[in-house]
Design a protein around this motif. Structure first.
Motif, mmCIF file in Angstrom:
data_model
loop_
_atom_site.group_PDB
_atom_site.id
_atom_site.type_symbol
_atom_site.label_atom_id
_atom_site.label_comp_id
_atom_site.label_asym_id
_atom_site.label_seq_id
_atom_site.Cartn_x
_atom_site.Cartn_y
_atom_site.Cartn_z
ATOM 1 N N LYS A 285 0.827 -1.211 0.000
ATOM 2 C CA LYS A 285 0.000 0.000 0.000
ATOM 3 C C LYS A 285 0.858 1.256 0.000
ATOM 4 N N ARG A 286 2.005 1.187 0.661
ATOM 5 C CA ARG A 286 2.897 2.347 0.692
ATOM 6 C C ARG A 286 3.509 2.613 -0.690
ATOM 7 N N ASN A 287 3.806 1.530 -1.392
ATOM 8 C CA ASN A 287 4.444 1.695 -2.701
ATOM 9 C C ASN A 287 3.443 1.932 -3.832
ATOM 10 N N GLY A 288 2.236 1.364 -3.716
ATOM 11 C CA GLY A 288 1.262 1.504 -4.799
ATOM 12 C C GLY A 288 -0.046 2.111 -4.384
ATOM 13 N N GLY A 289 -0.071 2.745 -3.223
ATOM 14 C CA GLY A 289 -1.324 3.301 -2.727
ATOM 15 C C GLY A 289 -1.825 4.483 -3.520
ATOM 16 N N PHE A 290 -0.995 5.062 -4.379
ATOM 17 C CA PHE A 290 -1.456 6.194 -5.197
ATOM 18 C C PHE A 290 -2.532 5.766 -6.179
ATOM 19 N N ASP A 291 -2.583 4.460 -6.500
ATOM 20 C CA ASP A 291 -3.627 3.922 -7.374
ATOM 21 C C ASP A 291 -4.845 3.573 -6.516
ATOM 22 N N ARG A 292 -5.963 4.252 -6.762
ATOM 23 C CA ARG A 292 -7.146 4.063 -5.927
ATOM 24 C C ARG A 292 -7.692 2.646 -6.025
ATOM 25 N N THR A 293 -7.666 2.060 -7.207
ATOM 26 C CA THR A 293 -8.173 0.698 -7.357
ATOM 27 C C THR A 293 -7.334 -0.287 -6.568
ATOM 28 N N PHE A 294 -6.025 -0.119 -6.659
ATOM 29 C CA PHE A 294 -5.134 -1.009 -5.918
ATOM 30 C C PHE A 294 -5.303 -0.811 -4.424
ATOM 31 N N ALA A 295 -5.418 0.432 -3.968
ATOM 32 C CA ALA A 295 -5.616 0.709 -2.542
ATOM 33 C C ALA A 295 -6.931 0.122 -2.049
ATOM 34 N N ALA A 296 -7.961 0.164 -2.884
ATOM 35 C CA ALA A 296 -9.242 -0.420 -2.480
ATOM 36 C C ALA A 296 -9.137 -1.933 -2.326
ATOM 37 N N GLN A 297 -8.369 -2.572 -3.178
ATOM 38 C CA GLN A 297 -8.162 -4.013 -3.047
ATOM 39 C C GLN A 297 -7.430 -4.356 -1.752
ATOM 40 N N ASP A 299 -7.515 -2.580 1.005
ATOM 41 C CA ASP A 299 -8.458 -2.373 2.105
ATOM 42 C C ASP A 299 -9.448 -3.531 2.206
ATOM 43 N N GLN A 300 -9.861 -4.073 1.070
ATOM 44 C CA GLN A 300 -10.788 -5.197 1.090
ATOM 45 C C GLN A 300 -10.149 -6.433 1.726
ATOM 46 N N ARG A 301 -8.893 -6.648 1.416
ATOM 47 C CA ARG A 301 -8.194 -7.786 2.019
ATOM 48 C C ARG A 301 -8.008 -7.595 3.520
ATOM 49 N N GLU A 302 -7.787 -6.354 3.933
ATOM 50 C CA GLU A 302 -7.685 -6.093 5.363
ATOM 51 C C GLU A 302 -8.996 -6.421 6.067
ATOM 52 N N THR A 303 -10.102 -6.034 5.466
ATOM 53 C CA THR A 303 -11.405 -6.326 6.054
ATOM 54 C C THR A 303 -11.662 -7.824 6.115
ATOM 55 N N THR A 304 -11.197 -8.553 5.108
ATOM 56 C CA THR A 304 -11.388 -10.006 5.093
ATOM 57 C C THR A 304 -10.609 -10.688 6.212
ATOM 58 N N LEU A 305 -9.442 -10.165 6.516
ATOM 59 C CA LEU A 305 -8.599 -10.798 7.531
ATOM 60 C C LEU A 305 -8.948 -10.391 8.952
ATOM 61 N N ARG A 306 -9.709 -9.331 9.119
ATOM 62 C CA ARG A 306 -9.969 -8.826 10.465
ATOM 63 C C ARG A 306 -10.604 -9.869 11.382
ATOM 64 N N PRO A 307 -11.571 -10.689 10.930
ATOM 65 C CA PRO A 307 -12.144 -11.698 11.845
ATOM 66 C C PRO A 307 -11.125 -12.725 12.340
ATOM 67 N N VAL A 308 -10.055 -12.968 11.588
ATOM 68 C CA VAL A 308 -9.068 -13.951 12.029
ATOM 69 C C VAL A 308 -8.417 -13.501 13.336
ATOM 70 N N TRP A 309 -8.178 -12.209 13.468
ATOM 71 C CA TRP A 309 -7.593 -11.684 14.705
ATOM 72 C C TRP A 309 -8.528 -11.939 15.883
ATOM 73 N N SER A 310 -9.828 -11.723 15.674
ATOM 74 C CA SER A 310 -10.792 -11.966 16.746
ATOM 75 C C SER A 310 -10.833 -13.444 17.121
ATOM 76 N N GLU A 311 -10.747 -14.309 16.126
ATOM 77 C CA GLU A 311 -10.766 -15.747 16.411
ATOM 78 C C GLU A 311 -9.529 -16.170 17.197
#
Length: 409
Positions: A285-297, A299-311
């Motif tokens: 994200k630091r290297n390619g975050g200037f691309d909005r589509t890439f940054a959105a992807q 963020d989506q992966r971060e949201t997908t992984l968030r429940p694993v931390w809770s588990e």
């Protein structure tokens, strides 16, 4: 007479929300003891391949020896931290030459100590098989740890979760007298050379023991939330396996239903994998975050992984529940042991009175004692039922594959 009304009550275990808060703050209240060697080895096994991790768990489960270092793995972590700090300070181009010479000398000494510790882990003479026949035998039994896995294990042990690893410099732990001698030499050379900056560097790098005592931590601080969760899991593991009640015959069935060694190693592997994923995603994200589509992807992966931390937090909290139940059962076992001693004492008194013929032992007192013993046994059965439910919560029914991202809230 013991009041049975309060014996069944036990302090509640820490909730998942409390554990999450500790991880968010990267700190635990109060000072904490370092992990045992076994817990540190199982956590370091999270850096191994699945096959190597299974071998470490199998060796520990079957009571086979594992390599250790004389000073403990917490000291090894502080040693590695000191080496990294000195290397970072030496990379500064404005370090005075006088101070740089002292720092390089100290760095060489620390690196030699780390190399000695590496030999204890990788070669492990007298602990791991070294002869051809012994190696073949351990390979047939699937308990031989290959050299490559030992190197990974040593690298993992350099990251052993250790409280307050950043609160006091490793140089200060060498002793105030030694520090004063080093600082004094640097100060004398600085005075002769007329370079006051060297003296300032000496004051910064070789802080006195008075500073360390004045800033003594009242809590256990860690580098990040990942290390905090690893330490909590290892702490609960130590409380369970170190409790005599867990090793007693009362929990023989429960010990066969869960392998706590494997649970700690698997929790460590998941936490380490999540940390690696976060580092990679942050870099992407630091290297390619200037691309909005890439940054959105991302963020989506971060949201997908968030429940694993809770588990993972829930799994660690389940370990905490087991630890509390076992500790409560240990109190009941102690009370039952005292009752058994009382029965023995009554028998001795009975024999003595029977011989003397003065009076007889009270039947009512014996019946009351019997009722208390039965009450204690019923309490143990309740603890076994509660422990059965906690064990079922530790391991997920279906193994999970980690998605692309994780980040604690």
């Amino acid at each position: 007479m013991v009041d049975n009304s309060s014996r069944g009550q036990r302090m509640p275990a820490r909730s998942s929300e409390q554990i999450r808060e500790w991880c968010d703050r990267s700190a635990l209240p109060g000072e904490r003891r370092e992990l045992t060697d076994t817990a540190a080895l199982l956590i370091a096994a999270g850096y191994l391949t699945p096959g190597g991790r299974a071998i470490v768990v199998r060796r520990i489960s079957t009571g086979r020896p594992m390599p250790t270092v004389p000073a403990g793995f917490g000291d090894l972590r502080r040693l590695q931290r000191a080496i990294v700090q000195l290397e970072h300070q030496l990379s500064n181009p404005v370090v005075p030459s006088v101070v740089g010479a002292v720092m390089r000398n100290r760095l060489n000494g620390l690196q030699r100590r780390r190399d000695d510790a590496r030999k204890h882990i990788v070669t492990a003479k007298g602990v791991l098989a070294s002869g051809t026949r012994a190696i073949r035998r351990e390979r047939r039994e699937n308990v031989y740890l290959e050299i490559e896995e030992r190197e990974r294990l040593f690298s993992g042990l350099l990251c052993t979760p250790t409280p307050n690893v950043n609160s006091s410099g490793y140089v200060r732990r060498a002793g105030t007298a030694a520090i004063d001698r080093i600082a004094g030499v640097v100060g004398q050379v600085a005075a002769k050379s007329g370079n006051p900056q060297a003296g300032q560097w000496a004051d910064q790098l070789f802080a006195t023991g008075r500073d360390a005592q004045a800033g003594a931590p009242r809590a256990a601080h860690f580098v990040d939330g990942y290390e905090t969760l690893l330490f909590i899991a290892g702490h609960y593991y130590d409380r369970i396996v170190g409790n005599p009640a867990w090793r007693s015959d009362h929990f023989e069935v429960q010990r066969t239903q869960v392998n706590l060694h494997a649970e700690l190693a698997e929790i460590a592997a998941d936490v380490i994998a999540l940390r690696a994923v976060r580092i990679d995603l942050d870099r992407a994200k630091r290297n390619g975050g200037f691309d909005r589509t890439f940054a959105a992807q991302i963020d989506q992966r971060e949201t997908t992984l968030r429940p694993v931390w809770s588990e993972l937090i829930d799994r660690v909290q389940a370990l905490g529940e087991v630890a509390h139940v076992v500790e409560s059962a240990a109190v009941e076992l102690q009370v039952l042991a005292e009752y058994n001693k009382a029965f023995t004492l009554d028998d001795r008194i009975d024999e003595l009175i029977a011989r003397s013929g003065d009076r007889e032992i009270s039947v009512d007192n014996t019946m009351r004692l019997t009722e208390q013993v039965r009450s204690g046994e019923e309490q143990l059965r309740i603890y076994r039922d509660v422990l059965q439910g906690n064990i079922a919560r530790i391991s997920p029914a279906v193994p999970r594959e980690l998605p692309a991202r994780y980040e604690p809230s």
